[in-house]
Design a protein around this motif. Sequence first.
Motif, mmCIF file in Angstrom:
data_model
loop_
_atom_site.group_PDB
_atom_site.id
_atom_site.type_symbol
_atom_site.label_atom_id
_atom_site.label_comp_id
_atom_site.label_asym_id
_atom_site.label_seq_id
_atom_site.Cartn_x
_atom_site.Cartn_y
_atom_site.Cartn_z
ATOM 1 N N MET A 90 44.026 -40.090 48.994
ATOM 2 C CA MET A 90 43.676 -41.508 49.068
ATOM 3 C C MET A 90 42.203 -41.741 48.769
ATOM 4 O O MET A 90 41.848 -42.700 48.065
ATOM 5 C CB MET A 90 44.041 -42.079 50.440
ATOM 6 N N LEU A 91 41.331 -40.896 49.281
ATOM 7 C CA LEU A 91 39.909 -41.097 49.016
ATOM 8 C C LEU A 91 39.573 -40.820 47.557
ATOM 9 O O LEU A 91 38.733 -41.516 46.968
ATOM 10 C CB LEU A 91 39.067 -40.222 49.946
ATOM 11 N N SER A 159 29.213 -39.443 52.715
ATOM 12 C CA SER A 159 28.575 -38.232 52.208
ATOM 13 C C SER A 159 29.100 -37.887 50.816
ATOM 14 O O SER A 159 28.334 -37.533 49.917
ATOM 15 C CB SER A 159 28.827 -37.069 53.170
ATOM 16 N N THR A 160 30.406 -38.022 50.627
ATOM 17 C CA THR A 160 30.991 -37.728 49.319
ATOM 18 C C THR A 160 30.554 -38.732 48.276
ATOM 19 O O THR A 160 30.346 -38.390 47.107
ATOM 20 C CB THR A 160 32.526 -37.704 49.428
ATOM 21 N N ARG A 174 33.121 -32.415 40.762
ATOM 22 C CA ARG A 174 32.061 -32.318 41.771
ATOM 23 C C ARG A 174 32.400 -33.168 42.987
ATOM 24 O O ARG A 174 32.169 -32.759 44.135
ATOM 25 C CB ARG A 174 30.719 -32.761 41.180
ATOM 26 N N THR A 175 32.956 -34.340 42.752
ATOM 27 C CA THR A 175 33.346 -35.209 43.855
ATOM 28 C C THR A 175 34.477 -34.576 44.654
ATOM 29 O O THR A 175 34.467 -34.593 45.897
ATOM 30 C CB THR A 175 33.782 -36.586 43.326
ATOM 31 N N MET A 176 35.461 -34.001 43.969
ATOM 32 C CA MET A 176 36.566 -33.343 44.667
ATOM 33 C C MET A 176 36.072 -32.201 45.531
ATOM 34 O O MET A 176 36.514 -32.027 46.675
ATOM 35 C CB MET A 176 37.608 -32.849 43.668
ATOM 36 N N ASP A 218 26.359 -29.609 45.668
ATOM 37 C CA ASP A 218 25.968 -31.016 45.703
ATOM 38 C C ASP A 218 26.434 -31.697 46.968
ATOM 39 O O ASP A 218 25.973 -32.778 47.296
ATOM 40 C CB ASP A 218 26.553 -31.762 44.495
ATOM 41 N N ALA A 219 27.414 -31.095 47.668
ATOM 42 C CA ALA A 219 27.878 -31.697 48.908
ATOM 43 C C ALA A 219 26.743 -31.675 49.928
ATOM 44 O O ALA A 219 25.950 -30.751 49.975
ATOM 45 C CB ALA A 219 29.074 -30.926 49.454
ATOM 46 N N ASP A 220 26.690 -32.725 50.759
ATOM 47 C CA ASP A 220 25.609 -32.852 51.723
ATOM 48 C C ASP A 220 25.611 -31.658 52.672
ATOM 49 O O ASP A 220 26.565 -31.454 53.404
ATOM 50 C CB ASP A 220 25.821 -34.153 52.514
#
Length: 242
Positions: A90-91, A159-160, A174-176, A218-220
């Motif tokens: 969903m996100l 954060s994403t 990268r987002t995934m 890249d993730a926080d």
Amino acid sequence: MAENDTTSTGDVSRRLIDAALGLAAEDGWRRLTMAAIAERAGVPLNAALRVHGSRNEVLRAMGHHVDAAMLDEALTFTDQDGPRDRLFDMLMRRFDALSPWRAGLAAIIKDLPADPGTFVVSMQGVYHSMGLALEAASLPADGFGGLATRKGLAAVYLSTMRVWTEDDTEDLSRTMAALDKNLDRAESVVGTLCRVIPCRGKGRGKGKGKAAPTPSPDADPAWTPEDAPGPDDRPSSGHAPA
């Protein structure tokens, strides 16, 4: 435009959203007026104001649009999809729906420290949307435990989003990877998610024999659910408007 013509109203709403986010990308959000939005959309100002009375109402409408896209994803779930799988999908659908407006959203985020009104609207929308996502994933969104889980999911999402605004990969890999990593962290902190087996081999980019994405640098690196702001927190450039 007939006031009872819902098709025309929906069309005008989308034109106003596109115009507002396009202008935000060009000139910023803080000084944007409904007159400028209506002119860019090619809609008479009085007609535009009948649909959305302010630029923040346009922003809310964008949030409702992406909520609908997110919940469309929920219609594809089966009994084999666990809560974590559902939240991941969903996100990601939400980020897909936001993609046409990414440059405008990045500009709005930049302007938030000087625009507390938009910040409050934005955070109210995020908390509402995360509640919808939790309910669609068969997780509690109300009560003490539900509110804690909603706060944790908001932290995951915000954060994403910081990675998503700069993700130039065609498949949002990268987002995934950032979302996967942030959900892993949430599982170790939020009790409801802790009890869910991590999604490996399911979800976007993970099923059909594909391996799970490798967590991205890249993730926080310092995320915790406590980092998620409440509706009354002060704005900062890390907070998202949708």
